[in-house]
Design a protein around this motif. Structure first.
Motif, PDB file in Angstrom:
ATOM      1  N   LEU A  32     -47.501  10.665  34.542  1.00 22.47           N
ATOM      2  CA  LEU A  32     -46.363  11.168  33.784  1.00 22.47           C
ATOM      3  C   LEU A  32     -45.862  10.122  32.796  1.00 22.47           C
ATOM      4  O   LEU A  32     -46.260   8.955  32.855  1.00 22.47           O
ATOM      5  CB  LEU A  32     -45.252  11.582  34.753  1.00 22.47           C
ATOM      6  CG  LEU A  32     -45.671  12.636  35.775  1.00 22.47           C
ATOM      7  CD1 LEU A  32     -44.585  12.836  36.819  1.00 22.47           C
ATOM      8  CD2 LEU A  32     -46.003  13.939  35.086  1.00 22.47           C
ATOM      9  N   GLU A  33     -44.976  10.546  31.898  1.00 23.17           N
ATOM     10  CA  GLU A  33     -44.454   9.661  30.852  1.00 23.17           C
ATOM     11  C   GLU A  33     -43.814   8.393  31.404  1.00 23.17           C
ATOM     12  O   GLU A  33     -43.902   7.338  30.791  1.00 23.17           O
ATOM     13  CB  GLU A  33     -43.421  10.402  30.007  1.00 23.17           C
ATOM     14  CG  GLU A  33     -44.019  11.485  29.152  1.00 23.17           C
ATOM     15  CD  GLU A  33     -42.954  12.268  28.416  1.00 23.17           C
ATOM     16  OE1 GLU A  33     -42.779  12.030  27.207  1.00 23.17           O
ATOM     17  OE2 GLU A  33     -42.294  13.098  29.071  1.00 23.17           O
ATOM     18  N   ASP A  34     -43.162   8.501  32.554  1.00 21.82           N
ATOM     19  CA  ASP A  34     -42.471   7.346  33.127  1.00 21.82           C
ATOM     20  C   ASP A  34     -43.399   6.428  33.916  1.00 21.82           C
ATOM     21  O   ASP A  34     -42.969   5.448  34.513  1.00 21.82           O
ATOM     22  CB  ASP A  34     -41.306   7.793  34.007  1.00 21.82           C
ATOM     23  CG  ASP A  34     -41.746   8.577  35.238  1.00 21.82           C
ATOM     24  OD1 ASP A  34     -42.964   8.758  35.456  1.00 21.82           O
ATOM     25  OD2 ASP A  34     -40.851   9.019  35.982  1.00 21.82           O
ATOM     26  N   TYR A  56     -42.393  20.527  37.742  1.00 23.36           N
ATOM     27  CA  TYR A  56     -43.163  19.809  36.726  1.00 23.36           C
ATOM     28  C   TYR A  56     -43.774  18.554  37.329  1.00 23.36           C
ATOM     29  O   TYR A  56     -43.087  17.841  38.050  1.00 23.36           O
ATOM     30  CB  TYR A  56     -42.250  19.452  35.544  1.00 23.36           C
ATOM     31  CG  TYR A  56     -43.001  18.861  34.388  1.00 23.36           C
ATOM     32  CD1 TYR A  56     -43.644  19.668  33.479  1.00 23.36           C
ATOM     33  CD2 TYR A  56     -43.082  17.492  34.232  1.00 23.36           C
ATOM     34  CE1 TYR A  56     -44.357  19.130  32.417  1.00 23.36           C
ATOM     35  CE2 TYR A  56     -43.796  16.948  33.181  1.00 23.36           C
ATOM     36  CZ  TYR A  56     -44.424  17.771  32.286  1.00 23.36           C
ATOM     37  OH  TYR A  56     -45.133  17.235  31.255  1.00 23.36           O
ATOM     38  N   PRO A  57     -45.063  18.273  37.123  1.00 21.48           N
ATOM     39  CA  PRO A  57     -45.956  18.815  36.104  1.00 21.48           C
ATOM     40  C   PRO A  57     -46.688  20.078  36.530  1.00 21.48           C
ATOM     41  O   PRO A  57     -47.472  20.620  35.777  1.00 21.48           O
ATOM     42  CB  PRO A  57     -46.952  17.682  35.874  1.00 21.48           C
ATOM     43  CG  PRO A  57     -47.100  17.058  37.225  1.00 21.48           C
ATOM     44  CD  PRO A  57     -45.711  17.139  37.817  1.00 21.48           C
ATOM     45  N   TRP A  58     -46.439  20.563  37.757  1.00 15.29           N
ATOM     46  CA  TRP A  58     -47.111  21.769  38.235  1.00 15.29           C
ATOM     47  C   TRP A  58     -46.379  22.996  37.717  1.00 15.29           C
ATOM     48  O   TRP A  58     -45.154  23.044  37.684  1.00 15.29           O
ATOM     49  CB  TRP A  58     -47.170  21.790  39.760  1.00 15.29           C
ATOM     50  CG  TRP A  58     -47.531  20.457  40.348  1.00 15.29           C
ATOM     51  CD1 TRP A  58     -46.773  19.711  41.190  1.00 15.29           C
ATOM     52  CD2 TRP A  58     -48.718  19.698  40.119  1.00 15.29           C
ATOM     53  NE1 TRP A  58     -47.417  18.546  41.498  1.00 15.29           N
ATOM     54  CE2 TRP A  58     -48.606  18.506  40.854  1.00 15.29           C
ATOM     55  CE3 TRP A  58     -49.863  19.903  39.360  1.00 15.29           C
ATOM     56  CZ2 TRP A  58     -49.605  17.528  40.860  1.00 15.29           C
ATOM     57  CZ3 TRP A  58     -50.849  18.921  39.358  1.00 15.29           C
ATOM     58  CH2 TRP A  58     -50.721  17.767  40.102  1.00 15.29           C
ATOM     59  N   CYS A  59     -47.116  24.008  37.333  1.00 14.76           N
ATOM     60  CA  CYS A  59     -46.542  25.245  36.819  1.00 14.76           C
ATOM     61  C   CYS A  59     -45.976  26.076  37.963  1.00 14.76           C
ATOM     62  O   CYS A  59     -46.619  26.235  38.996  1.00 14.76           O
ATOM     63  CB  CYS A  59     -47.605  26.046  36.072  1.00 14.76           C
ATOM     64  SG  CYS A  59     -47.000  27.614  35.446  1.00 14.76           S
ATOM     65  N   ASP A  60     -44.770  26.621  37.771  1.00 19.17           N
ATOM     66  CA  ASP A  60     -44.188  27.544  38.749  1.00 19.17           C
ATOM     67  C   ASP A  60     -43.938  28.914  38.122  1.00 19.17           C
ATOM     68  O   ASP A  60     -43.139  29.684  38.613  1.00 19.17           O
ATOM     69  CB  ASP A  60     -42.916  26.977  39.365  1.00 19.17           C
ATOM     70  CG  ASP A  60     -41.776  26.850  38.376  1.00 19.17           C
ATOM     71  OD1 ASP A  60     -41.932  27.229  37.193  1.00 19.17           O
ATOM     72  OD2 ASP A  60     -40.703  26.367  38.777  1.00 19.17           O
TER      73      ASP A  60
END
Length: 69
Positions: A32-34, A56-60
């Protein structure tokens, strides 16, 4: 055929959908970005591209907006 630790020569398959998540053949590790990572050992995962997912990052499936007629 998905990428696996036993066969690193096989490419990882990613399916792009017009109005949905990226479907990635797993297992996967997402940076992830962080700088943190999210991992999944599932055979296929859905990565959120709209950033509406509470997981996020998983779609729900939050990208599925309902409109009133």
């Amino acid at each position: 055929m998905p990428n696996s630790p036993s066969d690193p020569e096989q490419p990882c398959r990613i399916r792009v959908q017009r109005r949905g998540p990226l479907l990635v053949e797993g297992p996967v590790e997402v940076e992830l970005e962080d700088g943190s990572t999210a991992t999944s050992d599932r055979f296929r995962v859905a990565l959120c591209t709209c950033r509406r997912s509470r997981r996020y990052p998983w779609c729900d499936t939050s990208h599925r907006e309902r409109t009133r007629s």
